[in-house]
Enzyme design. Structure first.
Site, short mmCIF file in Angstrom:
data_model
loop_
_atom_site.label_atom_id
_atom_site.label_comp_id
_atom_site.label_asym_id
_atom_site.label_seq_id
_atom_site.Cartn_x
_atom_site.Cartn_y
_atom_site.Cartn_z
N CYS A 142 0.81 -1.22 0.00
CA CYS A 142 0.00 0.00 0.00
C CYS A 142 0.85 1.27 0.00
O CYS A 142 0.35 2.35 -0.29
CB CYS A 142 -0.90 0.02 1.23
SG CYS A 142 -1.90 -1.46 1.36
N HIS A 282 -3.80 6.74 3.39
CA HIS A 282 -4.10 5.47 2.74
C HIS A 282 -5.49 5.04 3.18
O HIS A 282 -5.81 5.05 4.36
CB HIS A 282 -3.04 4.43 3.13
CG HIS A 282 -3.39 3.06 2.66
ND1 HIS A 282 -3.86 2.80 1.41
CD2 HIS A 282 -3.34 1.84 3.30
CE1 HIS A 282 -4.09 1.50 1.27
NE2 HIS A 282 -3.78 0.90 2.41
N ASN A 312 -10.09 -0.85 0.28
CA ASN A 312 -8.63 -0.66 0.25
C ASN A 312 -8.10 -1.07 -1.12
O ASN A 312 -8.14 -2.25 -1.47
CB ASN A 312 -8.01 -1.50 1.37
CG ASN A 312 -6.48 -1.41 1.41
OD1 ASN A 312 -5.86 -0.86 0.50
ND2 ASN A 312 -5.90 -1.96 2.46
#
Ligand code: ACO
Length: 355
Positions: A142, A282, A312
């Site tokens: 990520c 994020h 996500n």
């Protein structure tokens, strides 16, 4: 001019511009480089929490209260990560009227490449017709987009490149175990591209922090398919090619590191939290974002969140959020954006940008 003289010149330029000191060059560029334009692509198929209720033992209520996610996008069967990249890249290039032929470098941050090799960036280069561009993938989970941003911007600041395309893109649906309720509710597919170019003094990427702690390597991983555990019938049967995560551990790490990395990056830029127009975290879990924002003392209107719609999307999450912020007018010229992320490694990154 020899190499040493060249470096001195770059440093001198930075010193004159006030962006660099000999003591504190770490985490700053030698010359100003910014995000010139953005483009994003989200696959059209929407998978809602109610759809997931029919697939695993979960509920819309559990998913929303524990993660803030209501739906996510899933790539079509014929779509791979490079296809998502191409759509996002074309939009970014069109918005800047910057022909692909002029690109010097393409970086794709992803943990879901089309295949082991060639790189997804290489496939993107071919389809875009970016004839003179070099291309490589970058795998930092990520955190990958901010790593790519820093690598691309550093190359431009050093004078090695004039324009760099940095793309964050994932088809996480392909590495998700759709029978594991603890992970399958979290992830989605998507891509966003950024065109990096030199900018005027005082704008662009002002400072950054990159970090990694392999002590947490076991907490978020895919066991098989690499050189340690090559693919066999057994590994496939045992589900070793799917993403595995110790969610609780990652959660605690994320909240702590997002605050620390944010403050460190701001300090490097000579700014403090009151200067931040928009926090672009994020997009993993709304509770992580809220906890980090609370620690940083930032009110909700100064945080961008789209995790409810996209889940996500790993390396794609920050550039997708940045694109939304720009398109919706939440990020305008002169504003300060603080991007911060965490992920596999365990890794972390923060970047301060003046838009
Ligand atoms: N539906 C219903 N119940 C569930 C589900 C689900 N989808 N998933 C787990 N549960 C249950 C568990 O089995 C557990 O039950 P038990 O108490 O009977 O054992 C209970 O819910 C609580 O589980 P926890 O894991 O403690 O739940 P938590 O509140 O920690 O939330 C979550 C889990 C959402 C995964 C959270 O820990 C999280 O978001 N962690 C961070 C993950 C992350 O951000 N990763 C980012 C990196 S990803 C990358 O780099 C590609």
């Amino acid at each position: 001019m020899n190499e040493e003289e060249k470096m001195d010149r770059i440093l001198q330029k930075g010193l004159l511009q006030g962006s660099v000191t000999k003591e504190s060059r770490r985490g700053m560029l030698a010359a100003p480089v910014g995000i010139h334009s953005l483009g994003a692509y989200l696959p059209s198929r929407v998978l809602t929490n109610f759809d997931l209720e029919k697939m695993v033992d979960t509920s819309d209520e559990w998913i929303r209260t524990r993660t803030g996610i209501s739906s996510r996008r899933i790539a079509a069967a014929e779509e791979a990560t490079s296809d998502l990249c191409i759509k996002a890249a074309r939009q970014a290039l069109e918005r800047a009227s910057w022909p692909a032929e002029k690109l010097d470098l393409i970086i794709v941050a992803t943990v879901t490449p089309d295949m082991c090799f060639p790189s997804t960036a290489s496939l993107v280069q071919g389809t875009l017709g970016a004839e003179r561009a070099s291309a490589f993938d970058l795998m930092v989970g990520c955190t990958g987009f901010i790593y790519g941003l820093v690598m691309g911007a550093s190359g431009i600041a050093a004078g090695a490149f004039e324009s760099v395309l940095v793309i964050g893109a994932e088809c996480l649906s392909r590495i998700t175990n759709w029978e594991d309720r603890s992970t399958c509710v979290l992830f989605g597919d998507g891509a966003a591209a950024t065109l990096l170019r030199p900018t005027e003094e005082g704008r662009g990427l002002l400072s950054f922090v990159l970090g990694n702690d392999a002590g947490g390597a076991d907490k978020l991983k895919i066991n098989a398919g690499g050189s340690r555990m090559p693919a066999t019938e057994e590994t496939v049967r045992a589900g070793e090619h799917f993403l595995k995560m110790e969610g609780n551990e990652v959660f605690k790490f994320a909240v702590r590191i997002m605050e620390e990395a944010s403050l460190q990056a701001l300090e490097r830029a000579g700014l403090d939290i009151s200067d931040v127009t928009l926090l672009v975290p994020h997009q993993a879990n709304v509770r992580i974002m809220d906890a980090a924002a609370k620690r940083l003392n930032l009110p909700p209107e100064r945080i961008i969140s789209n995790v409810d719609r996209y889940g996500n999307t790993s390396a794609a999450s920050i550039p997708i959020a940045l694109d939304e912020a720009v398109q919706s007018g939440r990020l305008k010229k002169g504003d300060i954006a603080l991007c911060v992320s965490f992920g596999a490694g365990l890794s972390w990154a923060a970047a301060v940008l003046r838009w």
